[in-house]
Design a protein around this motif. Structure first.
Motif, PDB file in Angstrom:
ATOM      1  N   VAL A 120      75.151 -53.877 -35.691  1.00  0.00           N
ATOM      2  CA  VAL A 120      75.189 -53.724 -36.940  1.00  0.00           C
ATOM      3  C   VAL A 120      75.482 -56.141 -37.768  1.00  0.00           C
ATOM      4  O   VAL A 120      75.302 -56.256 -36.850  1.00  0.00           O
ATOM      5  N   VAL A 121      74.717 -55.272 -38.849  1.00  0.00           N
ATOM      6  CA  VAL A 121      74.253 -56.293 -39.239  1.00  0.00           C
ATOM      7  C   VAL A 121      75.153 -56.771 -41.097  1.00  0.00           C
ATOM      8  O   VAL A 121      75.741 -55.855 -41.107  1.00  0.00           O
ATOM      9  N   GLN A 122      74.663 -58.080 -41.417  1.00  0.00           N
ATOM     10  CA  GLN A 122      75.172 -58.046 -42.624  1.00  0.00           C
ATOM     11  C   GLN A 122      74.571 -57.851 -43.384  1.00  0.00           C
ATOM     12  O   GLN A 122      73.478 -57.437 -43.140  1.00  0.00           O
ATOM     13  N   GLN A 123      74.545 -57.557 -45.225  1.00  0.00           N
ATOM     14  CA  GLN A 123      72.923 -57.767 -45.901  1.00  0.00           C
ATOM     15  C   GLN A 123      72.186 -58.629 -45.603  1.00  0.00           C
ATOM     16  O   GLN A 123      71.242 -58.071 -46.237  1.00  0.00           O
ATOM     17  N   THR A 124      72.756 -59.701 -45.227  1.00  0.00           N
ATOM     18  CA  THR A 124      71.786 -60.411 -45.192  1.00  0.00           C
ATOM     19  C   THR A 124      70.741 -60.041 -43.903  1.00  0.00           C
ATOM     20  O   THR A 124      69.599 -60.646 -43.250  1.00  0.00           O
TER      21      THR A 124
ATOM     22  N   ARG B 226      60.605 -53.073 -46.119  1.00  0.00           N
ATOM     23  CA  ARG B 226      60.462 -53.817 -47.081  1.00  0.00           C
ATOM     24  C   ARG B 226      62.106 -54.684 -46.633  1.00  0.00           C
ATOM     25  O   ARG B 226      61.847 -56.320 -46.777  1.00  0.00           O
ATOM     26  N   ALA B 227      62.403 -54.728 -46.077  1.00  0.00           N
ATOM     27  CA  ALA B 227      62.860 -55.095 -45.413  1.00  0.00           C
ATOM     28  C   ALA B 227      62.201 -56.270 -44.035  1.00  0.00           C
ATOM     29  O   ALA B 227      62.959 -58.207 -43.904  1.00  0.00           O
ATOM     30  N   ALA B 228      61.501 -56.326 -43.771  1.00  0.00           N
ATOM     31  CA  ALA B 228      60.306 -57.542 -43.373  1.00  0.00           C
ATOM     32  C   ALA B 228      59.784 -58.288 -44.490  1.00  0.00           C
ATOM     33  O   ALA B 228      59.734 -59.470 -43.982  1.00  0.00           O
ATOM     34  N   VAL B 229      59.993 -57.853 -45.453  1.00  0.00           N
ATOM     35  CA  VAL B 229      59.106 -58.740 -46.201  1.00  0.00           C
ATOM     36  C   VAL B 229      60.244 -59.130 -46.447  1.00  0.00           C
ATOM     37  O   VAL B 229      60.106 -60.631 -46.963  1.00  0.00           O
ATOM     38  N   HIS B 230      61.510 -59.262 -47.325  1.00  0.00           N
ATOM     39  CA  HIS B 230      62.808 -59.919 -47.850  1.00  0.00           C
ATOM     40  C   HIS B 230      63.199 -61.199 -46.720  1.00  0.00           C
ATOM     41  O   HIS B 230      63.571 -61.841 -46.896  1.00  0.00           O
ATOM     42  N   LEU B 231      62.849 -60.528 -45.421  1.00  0.00           N
ATOM     43  CA  LEU B 231      63.721 -61.534 -44.248  1.00  0.00           C
ATOM     44  C   LEU B 231      62.553 -62.646 -43.858  1.00  0.00           C
ATOM     45  O   LEU B 231      62.814 -63.967 -43.322  1.00  0.00           O
ATOM     46  N   ALA B 232      61.153 -62.309 -44.458  1.00  0.00           N
ATOM     47  CA  ALA B 232      60.358 -62.857 -44.011  1.00  0.00           C
ATOM     48  C   ALA B 232      60.713 -64.581 -44.567  1.00  0.00           C
ATOM     49  O   ALA B 232      60.809 -65.476 -45.284  1.00  0.00           O
ATOM     50  N   LYS B 233      60.627 -64.003 -46.812  1.00  0.00           N
ATOM     51  CA  LYS B 233      60.858 -64.815 -47.484  1.00  0.00           C
ATOM     52  C   LYS B 233      62.318 -65.010 -47.301  1.00  0.00           C
ATOM     53  O   LYS B 233      62.575 -66.785 -47.426  1.00  0.00           O
ATOM     54  N   SER B 234      62.875 -64.730 -46.614  1.00  0.00           N
ATOM     55  CA  SER B 234      64.547 -64.995 -46.980  1.00  0.00           C
ATOM     56  C   SER B 234      64.762 -66.017 -45.841  1.00  0.00           C
ATOM     57  O   SER B 234      65.789 -67.695 -45.744  1.00  0.00           O
ATOM     58  N   LEU B 235      64.058 -65.875 -44.159  1.00  0.00           N
ATOM     59  CA  LEU B 235      65.004 -66.564 -42.985  1.00  0.00           C
ATOM     60  C   LEU B 235      63.414 -67.821 -43.264  1.00  0.00           C
ATOM     61  O   LEU B 235      64.072 -68.974 -42.443  1.00  0.00           O
ATOM     62  N   LEU B 236      62.382 -67.477 -43.914  1.00  0.00           N
ATOM     63  CA  LEU B 236      61.521 -69.168 -44.091  1.00  0.00           C
ATOM     64  C   LEU B 236      62.656 -70.160 -45.082  1.00  0.00           C
ATOM     65  O   LEU B 236      62.394 -71.988 -44.930  1.00  0.00           O
ATOM     66  N   GLY B 237      62.985 -69.569 -45.943  1.00  0.00           N
ATOM     67  CA  GLY B 237      63.853 -70.625 -46.545  1.00  0.00           C
ATOM     68  C   GLY B 237      65.509 -70.972 -46.308  1.00  0.00           C
ATOM     69  O   GLY B 237      65.474 -72.085 -45.572  1.00  0.00           O
ATOM     70  N   LEU B 238      65.310 -70.538 -44.823  1.00  0.00           N
ATOM     71  CA  LEU B 238      66.942 -71.003 -43.916  1.00  0.00           C
ATOM     72  C   LEU B 238      66.408 -71.817 -44.007  1.00  0.00           C
ATOM     73  O   LEU B 238      66.951 -73.106 -43.129  1.00  0.00           O
TER      74      LEU B 238
ATOM     75  N   LYS C  11      68.037 -73.539 -47.551  1.00  0.00           N
ATOM     76  CA  LYS C  11      68.486 -72.612 -48.343  1.00  0.00           C
ATOM     77  C   LYS C  11      69.518 -71.584 -47.733  1.00  0.00           C
ATOM     78  O   LYS C  11      69.569 -71.255 -46.038  1.00  0.00           O
ATOM     79  N   THR C  12      70.181 -70.426 -48.297  1.00  0.00           N
ATOM     80  CA  THR C  12      70.959 -70.050 -47.973  1.00  0.00           C
ATOM     81  C   THR C  12      70.278 -68.089 -47.876  1.00  0.00           C
ATOM     82  O   THR C  12      69.173 -68.421 -48.802  1.00  0.00           O
ATOM     83  N   LEU C  13      70.909 -67.693 -46.976  1.00  0.00           N
ATOM     84  CA  LEU C  13      70.493 -66.693 -46.555  1.00  0.00           C
ATOM     85  C   LEU C  13      70.384 -65.071 -48.155  1.00  0.00           C
ATOM     86  O   LEU C  13      71.440 -65.267 -48.650  1.00  0.00           O
ATOM     87  N   THR C  14      69.724 -64.419 -48.634  1.00  0.00           N
ATOM     88  CA  THR C  14      69.962 -63.790 -50.017  1.00  0.00           C
ATOM     89  C   THR C  14      69.671 -62.612 -49.202  1.00  0.00           C
ATOM     90  O   THR C  14      69.463 -61.859 -47.778  1.00  0.00           O
ATOM     91  N   PRO C  15      70.725 -61.331 -49.860  1.00  0.00           N
ATOM     92  CA  PRO C  15      71.726 -59.898 -49.177  1.00  0.00           C
ATOM     93  C   PRO C  15      70.669 -59.355 -49.589  1.00  0.00           C
ATOM     94  O   PRO C  15      69.240 -59.379 -50.900  1.00  0.00           O
ATOM     95  N   PHE C  16      69.724 -58.171 -48.399  1.00  0.00           N
ATOM     96  CA  PHE C  16      68.723 -57.319 -49.258  1.00  0.00           C
ATOM     97  C   PHE C  16      69.122 -56.265 -49.607  1.00  0.00           C
ATOM     98  O   PHE C  16      69.840 -55.387 -49.155  1.00  0.00           O
ATOM     99  N   VAL C  17      68.869 -55.714 -50.749  1.00  0.00           N
ATOM    100  CA  VAL C  17      68.911 -54.613 -51.119  1.00  0.00           C
ATOM    101  C   VAL C  17      67.494 -53.346 -51.598  1.00  0.00           C
ATOM    102  O   VAL C  17      66.494 -54.151 -51.478  1.00  0.00           O
ATOM    103  N   TYR C  18      67.893 -52.643 -50.792  1.00  0.00           N
ATOM    104  CA  TYR C  18      66.882 -51.296 -51.537  1.00  0.00           C
ATOM    105  C   TYR C  18      66.938 -50.427 -51.549  1.00  0.00           C
ATOM    106  O   TYR C  18      68.190 -49.633 -52.028  1.00  0.00           O
TER     107      TYR C  18
END
Length: 402
Positions: free
Chosen positions: A273-277, A312-324, A328-335
């Motif tokens: 179970v994960v958060q939207q981030t 799409r989750a992989a592309v999103h997390l690559a950007k979000s984790l690189l920012g972290l 920077k703060t994590l961003t939510p994944f919207v599918y």
């Protein structure tokens, strides 16, 4: 320096490793933990099982690919997590156990078929959850095809995997009709629901069913399997379905060993179970995506287990984790669901678009199915490599003998 450890070299894990490996600073490290030596796109496992997969052009070596894309392949399988020490416990291919430190951990181990505790299903059925299982399936199917006479294959589950496998095997059997020494296959596709592709729009199910009937696949709908043995399957009504080979492709769940691993929260399907981030609810330094993760959305739904969702989750997390990693703060994944494409043989596919309002079918849609795979190749290897592979595949199809 930060070390990102990604567990699982499927669509989500490999894409994330590739994107991060090409983007992180030189002092940062990306490690992909995967027991296999080569990557195979899971939606094409049925082609491996049917012997129609092109290993030369459609598989990828983690070791060499990692060297070119900034990540390191660590061959092994995760068995546990020590969250206090931030260490991953790994079972290596030589039988030894090792630990691997991490700053950020991403779990993307995918899902497996759910046998629903059916008696004998695990012992007497073939599964298509891993490349190893797909290769083993081809070994048995190949021997069956060479045995001559009439042979029967039972496939439980008329979702995308079961349906695509049935169509691919029917196609292979049809091509071998001119060979007097080849077996003739009777294929039974067994589904507990009242239609194939039960989670798709009704019109899509009807189109798929019509196509399967043209391939002479026997559809056994409203049929539940109570038990499985060496000779065949028995339905809940006591009917025996004898078979030479049996496949189980009904339902999915995350691997059993993933449930509550390292004290992380999981659901009834063993998904983390994960958060939207995409960060786990119990540990902000551990993430999960793909079919093994229960990813919530703002409307209360969860992201469906689809290849496009993993991408799409992989592309999103690559950007979000690189920012972290850069403060920077994590961003939510919207599918947003882009529809569904199911291949029924090499020259035909059915898809849904526009929130399931539009159903398309035919050869052009089969090219769309191939395009989805090519987009996956583009993500992991770049546009130039993808283009070369497409050209090589076309030339190979033209010049190789039948």
């Amino acid at each position: 320096m930060s070390r990102v450890v990604i567990v699982g070299g499927g669509a989500a894990g490999l894409e994330l490793a590739s994107l991060l490996g090409r983007s992180v600073n030189k002092q940062d490290e990306v490690i992909l933990v995967e027991g296999e030596t080569h990557h195979y796109w899971k939606p094409r496992f049925h082609e491996i099982a049917a012997g129609t997969f092109d290993n030369d052009l459609d598989s990828l070596c983690y070791f060499s690919h990692g060297a070119k894309n900034g990540y390191r392949h660590y061959q092994g399988r995760m068995t546990n997590i020590n969250r206090e020490e931030k260490q991953l416990v790994v079972y290596k291919t030589n039988g030894e156990t090792d630990t691997l430190a991490y700053d950020y951990l991403v779990i993307a181990v995918g899902a497996i078929s759910n046998d629903f505790a059916t008696k004998g299903a695990l012992e007497h059925s073939l599964f298509l959850d891993t490349p190893e299982q797909a290769r083993e399936s081809w070994q048995q199917i190949s021997a069956l095809l060479r045995s001559g006479e009439q042979r029967t294959i039972n496939i439980v589950g008329a979702g995308a995997t079961g349906l695509e496998l049935a169509a691919e095997l029917a196609k292979v059997s049809g091509k071998l009709e001119r060979n007097p020494h080849a077996a003739r296959l009777t294929i039974n596709l067994i589904e507990a629901a009242d239609r194939v592709l039960p989670n798709s729009p009704l019109k899509m199910s009807q189109q798929a069913q019509s196509r399967l009937e043209k391939f002479n696949v026997n559809l056994l709908l409203n049929t539940r399997i109570a038990s499985v043995d060496k000779q065949g399957m028995t339905t809940s009504e006591g009917i025996t379905l004898d078979a030479d080979l049996q496949f189980w492709a009904a339902g999915i769940k995350a691997p059993d060993w993933l449930k509550n691993i390292g004290g992380l929260e999981s659901n009834n399907a063993n998904q983390l179970v994960v958060q939207q981030t995409l960060a786990t609810t119990q540990d902000p330094s551990i993430f999960s995506l793909g079919d093994c993760a229960a990813i919530p959305q703002a409307d209360g739904s969860t992201v469906p287990p689809k290849a496009q969702a993993a991408n799409r989750a992989a592309v999103h997390l690559a950007k979000s984790l690189l920012g972290l990693m850069q403060g920077k703060t994590l961003t939510p994944f919207v599918y947003k669901d882009g529809g569904m494409v199911v291949a029924i043989g090499h020259n035909y596919a059915i898809s849904t678009m526009m929130n399931d309002r539009l159903i398309l079918k035919g050869r052009l849609v089969r090219r769309l199915y191939d395009t989805i795979f090519r987009l996956h190749q583009k993500t992991v290897s770049g546009f130039l490599t993808m283009s070369r592979l497409i050209i090589a595949k076309r030339l190979k199809c033209i010049f190789q003998p039948n």
